[in-house]
Design an enzyme around this catalytic site. Structure first.
Site, PDB file in Angstrom:
ATOM      1  N   ASP A  65       0.660  -1.267   0.451  1.00 13.16           N
ATOM      2  CA  ASP A  65       0.193  -0.188   0.061  1.00 13.16           C
ATOM      3  C   ASP A  65       1.129   1.246   0.048  1.00 13.16           C
ATOM      4  O   ASP A  65       2.223   1.116   0.073  1.00 13.16           O
ATOM      5  CB  ASP A  65      -0.822  -0.093   1.218  1.00 13.16           C
TER       6      ASP A  65
ATOM      7  N   ASP B  80      -0.913  -0.820   6.229  1.00 14.58           N
ATOM      8  CA  ASP B  80      -2.033  -0.536   7.429  1.00 14.58           C
ATOM      9  C   ASP B  80      -2.913  -0.866   8.210  1.00 14.58           C
ATOM     10  O   ASP B  80      -3.195  -0.425   8.961  1.00 14.58           O
ATOM     11  CB  ASP B  80      -1.260   1.216   7.554  1.00 14.58           C
TER      12      ASP B  80
ATOM     13  N   ASP C 188      -8.075  -1.697   4.065  1.00 14.00           N
ATOM     14  CA  ASP C 188      -7.163  -2.296   2.981  1.00 14.00           C
ATOM     15  C   ASP C 188      -7.868  -3.961   3.944  1.00 14.00           C
ATOM     16  O   ASP C 188      -6.345  -5.243   3.143  1.00 14.00           O
ATOM     17  CB  ASP C 188      -5.718  -2.433   2.499  1.00 14.00           C
TER      18      ASP C 188
END
Ligand code: ADP
Ligand code: MG
Length: 637
Positions: A335, A530, A534
């Site tokens: 990410d 994090d 996600d």
């Protein structure tokens, strides 16, 4: 050493003291005329002193219809040796077997203690203020949520909470594996496991002890060993097949071969009794050698030590199976925000706004007031004033787009990327600066955009290089941000590939593509994020790694590997730890099996006698356990 181990040690020593003169007597070093029956009875004493529990466990095993274990092997081997008149050998086997057991249990206990020492976060007590203002020590699990506790300098914070009084610095080393001081004062959040270094802190607890960070982390580490790696499952399956095979082979060796010899005259034996003696003895030797304890104990111990070693560095791996997967990661998807970049956006400018900048920032900060996205936090920081949440209603956060809300009951505000603008039917004005662009629409009219820029994390570039050194072949960044930002970040940190403009669901699709590419090759795909929006990708990848998880429950839940701090260098460190651990596991399997098989063959051929057998067995086990313990020691970064 615990009580049980001390007792075993005393038994071993007592048996050894009795054994030595008997050994010298039997070998003729001391000359004495002793009746064979008396010699037998004398040898029986040390044998039973050191081996009675082995015999007992073997009997229990037979009773429970699970006879094929190492106790059974030892019992029939030693009794067989006694029947054949090999008293010194028989007692020696039992004695050394117990020495091995003692060493093993000591090593396991030691590594367990090491792990809890490494992860020195378990609080022992909490201080609460009594009626007279004096402090009272209580068990942390007796403290109710919302109580006020006092943490003095040098003490561990026992329970998560918010500071109500006092200023101090807390050290997060025990949680993150990296010594870092964090300044705290009234309203700061503190987590259990942190150590208060300077001032006295009064804290209002926000959770119960069991729900606090320290307890959760310890639970996670302690339960990790119960999720078995393939190598461990293989070993337990193997032991289930191996032991019966060995026992039947020994039977064949001790019964079938002598029968064949008797009828064919094979081997130059003087008498039938000699044939039986020789082969029965070989069968017993075979059984002693076959004991699989070296492998059976060293493999789980290696994983256990590896998990503990990683934990001490702030890398929590949720199971041996994940440790095994981590070692095989060849593709990593990242990410961007909060993973490669800091996620601390600074406002670089407000453009194309028909009203004053201040107003746009205010609308943005208000609309974002319920979001935990790094962009939201940065906008609120840039606005700088307190946000009155009562002015905001009908908040809708659309993952990968932005937020919509109604302000002061009538003003419709949309804050997000160009996708969000088109969704709301507003044509966004493009920005030609590099940075993340947050468009704002008010009541269906375009109201300008806020250009925000992020910084790379200090170690991002170095981390990507380290990962390549650790064998990672492909590093892909998946981001919902625009192409321009993505390409500049990708180039700066040296990624092999990137994809921009992705919705959270698209990230799942990309990871699925990567999984398909690697299908059947044994190479694994990891996703590092994090934990903010996600979670689905973290779950979909072979192995999900959440970083900066300190204090974020969502990330701890969703991921397979949790990095307590947000240093990207921890990823390669984790991979190296798991590779080393797996390497040691393979070393141990190959080493112990090679020695075992060689000794088994020598034993069957009558070349290795019982002395060689037992020394090989205990020696191999000690070496394998010592090797396994190496997993506990990890290089700091
Ligand atoms: P990343 O892949 O960088 O972690 P996200 O998927 O979280 O990014 O978000 C992608 C894009 O969606 C952001 O760059 C931003 O333009 C927009 N966005 C997401 N959440 C918000 C929000 N709370 N406020 C404004 N914009 C947002
Ligand atoms: Mg994100």
């Amino acid at each position: 050493m615990n009580k049980k181990q001390k007792k075993l040690l005393i038994r071993i020593l007592a048996a050894a003291v009795l054994y030595i003169p008997l050994f010298l007597l039997a070998e003729g070093v001391i000359e004495a005329d002793i009746h064979p029956a008396l010699l037998f009875a004398l040898f029986l004493v040390p044998y039973l002193i050191c081996g009675y529990d082995v015999l007992w466990k073997a009997i229990q095993g037979i009773k429970n219809r699970k006879p094929f274990d190492e106790h059974f092997l030892m019992t029939i081997a030693t009794i067989g040796a006694i029947v054949l008149g090999q008293y010194p050998e028989s007692v020696a086997v039992m004695l050394l077997y117990q020495v091995g057991e003692l060493f093993q249990s000591y090593a396991v206990g030691k590594s367990r203690r090491n792990i809890s020492e490494l992860m020195d976060i378990r609080p022992d007590y909490a201080n609460i203020e009594g009626d007279g203002g004096q402090l009272e020590r209580v068990e942390p699990d007796e403290v109710e949520t919302g109580s006020i506790i006092v943490v003095q300098p040098g003490e561990k914070v026992p329970i998560d909470g918010i500071v109500v009084e006092g200023n101090s610095s807390v050290n997060t080393a025990a949680l993150t594996g990296e010594s870092m001081l964090r300044d705290v004062g009234p309203d700061s959040e503190v987590l259990s496991g942190m150590i208060n270094t300077s001032g006295v802190l009064k804290i209002r607890t926000t959770a119960e002890f069991e729900e606090s960070t320290a307890s959760k982390i310890l639970d996670l580490v302690e339960n990790a060993a119960s999720r078995k790696a393939n190598a461990e499952n293989f070993i337990s399956k193997f032991a289930r097949v191996y032991t019966p095979v060995v026992v039947y082979s020994a039977l064949a060796l001790g019964i079938l071969v002598p029968v064949v010899c008797m009828f064919t005259g094979l081997g130059n034996y003087a008498s039938v009794a000699d044939i039986w003696r020789d082969w029965l003895l070989r069968a017993c030797t075979f059984l002693v050698i076959s004991c699989p304890c070296a492998v059976v104990i060293s493999i789980p111990l290696s994983f256990f030590a590896g998990l503990g070693g990683a934990g001490s560095q702030g890398i929590l791996i949720k199971g041996s199976n994940y440790l095994e997967l981590l070692a095989k990661v060849k593709t990593i998807a990242f990410d961007k925000t909060g993973t490669i970049t800091k996620g601390n956006f600074a406002v670089a400018g407000v453009h194309h706004s028909p009203v004053e900048e201040e107003k746009i920032l205010e609308y943005a900060a208000l609309a974002e007031c319920h979001s935990s996205h790094p962009i939201s936090l940065s906008l609120q920081k840039a606005y700088g004033k307190n946000v009155d949440q009562t002015r905001v209603t009908e908040v809708k956060e659309i993952s990968g787009y932005g937020v919509e809300a109604v302000i002061d009951g009538s003003v419709h505000v949309a804050v997000g990327n160009d996708r969000l603008m088109r969704r709301t039917g507003v044509e966004p004005v493009a920005c030609h600066h590099i940075g993340t662009v947050i468009h704002v629409a008010v009541d269906g009219q375009y109201a300008g955009h806020i250009l925000i820029t992020d910084e790379l994390k200090e170690h991002s570039r170095e981390a990507m290089a380290e990962l390549k050194k650790a064998g990672v072949e492909k590093e892909v960044m998946l981001t919902g941000d625009i192409e321009k930002v993505a390409s500049s970040v990708a180039e700066e940190v040296g990624l092999t590939d990137y994809r921009a403009g992705l919705l959270p669901a698209d990230k799942v699709t990309v990871v699925e593509e990567l999984l398909k590419e690697n299908e059947g090759t044994g190479k694994k795909v990891a996703f590092v994020g994090d934990g903010i929006n996600d979670a689905p990708v973290l779950a979909r990848a072979d192995i999900g790694i959440a970083m900066g998880a300190l204090g974020s429950d969502a990330a701890i839940e969703a991921a397979d590997v949790v990095l307590m701090n947000d240093d990207p260098l921890k990823i390669s460190q984790g991979i190296r730890i798991s590779q080393k651990c797996l390497h040691i596991v393979h070393q141990n399997i190959v080493f112990t099996m090679t020695v075992k098989i060689a000794c088994l063959i020598l034993g069957a051929l009558g070349i290795a006698n019982m002395w060689v057998a037992i020394l090989a067995d205990v020696g191999v086990m000690i070496l394998a356990v010592l090797n396994a313990i190496r997993c506990l020691f990890v290089k700091k970064i």
